[in-house]
Design a protein around this motif. Sequence first.
Motif, PDB file in Angstrom:
ATOM      1  N   LEU A 129       0.826  -1.211   0.000  1.00 56.14           N
ATOM      2  CA  LEU A 129       0.000   0.000   0.000  1.00 56.14           C
ATOM      3  C   LEU A 129       0.857   1.255   0.000  1.00 56.14           C
ATOM      4  O   LEU A 129       0.605   2.212  -0.749  1.00 56.14           O
ATOM      5  CB  LEU A 129      -0.931  -0.009   1.215  1.00 56.14           C
ATOM      6  CG  LEU A 129      -2.129  -0.950   1.154  1.00 56.14           C
ATOM      7  CD1 LEU A 129      -2.815  -1.032   2.511  1.00 56.14           C
ATOM      8  CD2 LEU A 129      -3.136  -0.494   0.089  1.00 56.14           C
ATOM      9  N   SER A 154     -12.047  -2.166  -5.979  1.00 54.14           N
ATOM     10  CA  SER A 154     -12.227  -1.755  -4.585  1.00 54.14           C
ATOM     11  C   SER A 154     -11.019  -2.207  -3.771  1.00 54.14           C
ATOM     12  O   SER A 154     -10.245  -3.067  -4.198  1.00 54.14           O
ATOM     13  CB  SER A 154     -13.498  -2.382  -4.009  1.00 54.14           C
ATOM     14  OG  SER A 154     -13.351  -3.783  -3.866  1.00 54.14           O
ATOM     15  N   LEU A 155     -10.879  -1.648  -2.589  1.00 54.24           N
ATOM     16  CA  LEU A 155      -9.824  -2.111  -1.690  1.00 54.24           C
ATOM     17  C   LEU A 155     -10.009  -3.590  -1.388  1.00 54.24           C
ATOM     18  O   LEU A 155      -9.034  -4.351  -1.310  1.00 54.24           O
ATOM     19  CB  LEU A 155      -9.842  -1.290  -0.396  1.00 54.24           C
ATOM     20  CG  LEU A 155      -8.872  -1.754   0.696  1.00 54.24           C
ATOM     21  CD1 LEU A 155      -7.430  -1.674   0.222  1.00 54.24           C
ATOM     22  CD2 LEU A 155      -9.070  -0.952   1.977  1.00 54.24           C
ATOM     23  N   TRP A 158      -8.666  -5.710  -4.171  1.00 54.52           N
ATOM     24  CA  TRP A 158      -7.207  -5.683  -4.168  1.00 54.52           C
ATOM     25  C   TRP A 158      -6.653  -6.575  -3.056  1.00 54.52           C
ATOM     26  O   TRP A 158      -5.666  -7.291  -3.261  1.00 54.52           O
ATOM     27  CB  TRP A 158      -6.722  -4.245  -3.992  1.00 54.52           C
ATOM     28  CG  TRP A 158      -5.233  -4.107  -4.014  1.00 54.52           C
ATOM     29  CD1 TRP A 158      -4.417  -4.050  -5.109  1.00 54.52           C
ATOM     30  CD2 TRP A 158      -4.364  -4.025  -2.860  1.00 54.52           C
ATOM     31  NE1 TRP A 158      -3.104  -3.937  -4.723  1.00 54.52           N
ATOM     32  CE2 TRP A 158      -3.038  -3.913  -3.349  1.00 54.52           C
ATOM     33  CE3 TRP A 158      -4.585  -4.022  -1.494  1.00 54.52           C
ATOM     34  CZ2 TRP A 158      -1.944  -3.803  -2.496  1.00 54.52           C
ATOM     35  CZ3 TRP A 158      -3.497  -3.919  -0.640  1.00 54.52           C
ATOM     36  CH2 TRP A 158      -2.191  -3.807  -1.133  1.00 54.52           C
ATOM     37  N   MET A 172      -7.600  -3.621   7.990  1.00 59.69           N
ATOM     38  CA  MET A 172      -7.991  -2.734   6.888  1.00 59.69           C
ATOM     39  C   MET A 172      -9.458  -2.323   6.997  1.00 59.69           C
ATOM     40  O   MET A 172      -9.836  -1.218   6.616  1.00 59.69           O
ATOM     41  CB  MET A 172      -7.743  -3.432   5.547  1.00 59.69           C
ATOM     42  CG  MET A 172      -6.275  -3.610   5.187  1.00 59.69           C
ATOM     43  SD  MET A 172      -5.397  -2.027   4.998  1.00 59.69           S
ATOM     44  CE  MET A 172      -4.439  -1.992   6.521  1.00 59.69           C
ATOM     45  N   CYS A 176     -10.901   1.503   7.208  1.00 59.11           N
ATOM     46  CA  CYS A 176     -11.982   2.000   6.351  1.00 59.11           C
ATOM     47  C   CYS A 176     -13.137   2.565   7.173  1.00 59.11           C
ATOM     48  O   CYS A 176     -13.715   3.594   6.829  1.00 59.11           O
ATOM     49  CB  CYS A 176     -12.490   0.890   5.438  1.00 59.11           C
ATOM     50  SG  CYS A 176     -11.489   0.622   3.981  1.00 59.11           S
ATOM     51  N   PRO A 184     -14.361  -2.120   3.190  1.00 62.48           N
ATOM     52  CA  PRO A 184     -13.376  -2.129   2.103  1.00 62.48           C
ATOM     53  C   PRO A 184     -13.973  -2.372   0.725  1.00 62.48           C
ATOM     54  O   PRO A 184     -13.400  -1.952  -0.280  1.00 62.48           O
ATOM     55  CB  PRO A 184     -12.433  -3.271   2.499  1.00 62.48           C
ATOM     56  CG  PRO A 184     -12.529  -3.338   3.988  1.00 62.48           C
ATOM     57  CD  PRO A 184     -13.968  -3.024   4.291  1.00 62.48           C
ATOM     58  N   LEU A 189      -9.615   1.501  -4.630  1.00 60.97           N
ATOM     59  CA  LEU A 189      -8.220   1.458  -4.223  1.00 60.97           C
ATOM     60  C   LEU A 189      -7.555   2.809  -4.445  1.00 60.97           C
ATOM     61  O   LEU A 189      -6.760   3.256  -3.612  1.00 60.97           O
ATOM     62  CB  LEU A 189      -7.487   0.366  -5.009  1.00 60.97           C
ATOM     63  CG  LEU A 189      -5.975   0.257  -4.757  1.00 60.97           C
ATOM     64  CD1 LEU A 189      -5.682  -0.094  -3.308  1.00 60.97           C
ATOM     65  CD2 LEU A 189      -5.359  -0.770  -5.703  1.00 60.97           C
ATOM     66  N   VAL A 192      -8.298   5.135  -1.575  1.00 54.47           N
ATOM     67  CA  VAL A 192      -7.557   4.719  -0.380  1.00 54.47           C
ATOM     68  C   VAL A 192      -6.095   5.114  -0.494  1.00 54.47           C
ATOM     69  O   VAL A 192      -5.498   5.653   0.457  1.00 54.47           O
ATOM     70  CB  VAL A 192      -7.693   3.204  -0.160  1.00 54.47           C
ATOM     71  CG1 VAL A 192      -6.787   2.739   0.976  1.00 54.47           C
ATOM     72  CG2 VAL A 192      -9.142   2.838   0.144  1.00 54.47           C
TER      73      VAL A 192
END
Length: 462
Positions: A129, A154-155, A158, A172, A176, A184, A189, A192
């Motif tokens: 990240l 989206s996170l 990922w 995580m 969020c 998430p 992504l 974020v």
Amino acid sequence: MSRSPENAPGTTSVDVVIVGAGFAGLSAADRLTSMGVSVLILEGRDRVGGRVLSGEVAGVKVDLGGTWVSRRHTAVRDLAEKVGCTTVPQFAEGRNTLWFAGKRRTYKGSIPKLSPVALVNMARVQMALDKLAATIDVDTPWESPRAAEFDAVSLDEWLDRKRARASTRALMTVVCKVEFGCQPSDVSLLHVLRTIRAFGGVDHLLDVENGMQEERYAETTQEIAIRLADRLGNRVITGAPVRRIAQDGDGVTIHTDSTRIEATCAIVTTATEHRARIEFEPALSEQAQGLTHTWGLGKLSKAYVAYQRPFWRDAGLSGEGLTDTGTVFITFDVSPDPAGPGILMAFCDPRVFDGHAPDVRRAQVVRQLADLYGPEAADPIDYIDHCWGTDSFAAGGPNPVVAPYASLRYASALTEPHGRIHWAGTETAGEWTGSMNGAVLTGQRAAERVAELLRVEEKAMA
């Protein structure tokens, strides 16, 4: 002191009208008045502060909204110093508490060390990240290398690709929930990564010591806004939601329910989602309208539970706790004194918190605190909470939840002026976006740009 609309004249003329009396609006007004520019702030709520709000528990003032400042948050710290507000360190001595997979354990540091394998997985994801975030331009993230690729997932997706373990996902998810008020799976992504870059990296985002949670204000953050509004005096009008802003080549006209204000320029500091509540003439561009519909605020709730004294410190606990289930997902010790009262701040998941009666919400929080800190936590002396998702004026959490594809399509409208209307607010910040410091910086930035426009027009008319 601020004035209410019924005490304001029917029609007023000033150089600049500012919509919103949060940190961005108040900072813009402070900067403009120091340059001799006449301003008027219109605030829809019956108070100033926006997403900072004070409450009281066991006789102690607490922050129901934005709370912490980093040492690197120089803009908001300078503002607070100007009005005589002082920081206190966030208590972080001792071991943190974790409730994970139905078991309680304690740990040191910002990240729980569940097992060597879990630690390696968490470190690998964090390094990835930080490495990707370093490639993001915080002012124009949509122009960053691989922006389209990052914005398309989206996170959560990922994390799947990175084979994140349950413990890594849990951390995580907490990030969020606190930063965006969402899961998430709800946030892209790219958004974020921009936030991580804006906050100086994952470590700075998570840490207390030398991090984003390092200090808070003894007087509460809303007190900064209140004192600044007092300095501005009758330039601040509360209880005056703006309904319409019309403009032409000569200026802008702002309409509330009872007031009409004419100005050369306007600065609108409302959250992106709340821009949609104002009628603009001419209308906003399609891109700017898309921004209001796709950059909606997340949801976040907060509770404070008070005890006679901070008993958890006797066991060497910091009061910082993480949980992977239930209503509460993170706690902090905000006790004013070791002698008491002891106060735990709890962030709560609105999906299983908001909408319940106050006594039910209290029972949910106290039950989880007892799991984290033992049977003494089941007997509090006071309690208060606030559900930002059900806020009566402008519902929403700390920051926008920007889903995949919404950044590339609409983010450039964050700061692009609409004629004589300029934008401010923490969402529009590059560095420190989503923080109180970011809000102050954007207010000052908008003030400088508008002041320059006024100077240019004044020279042209001379």
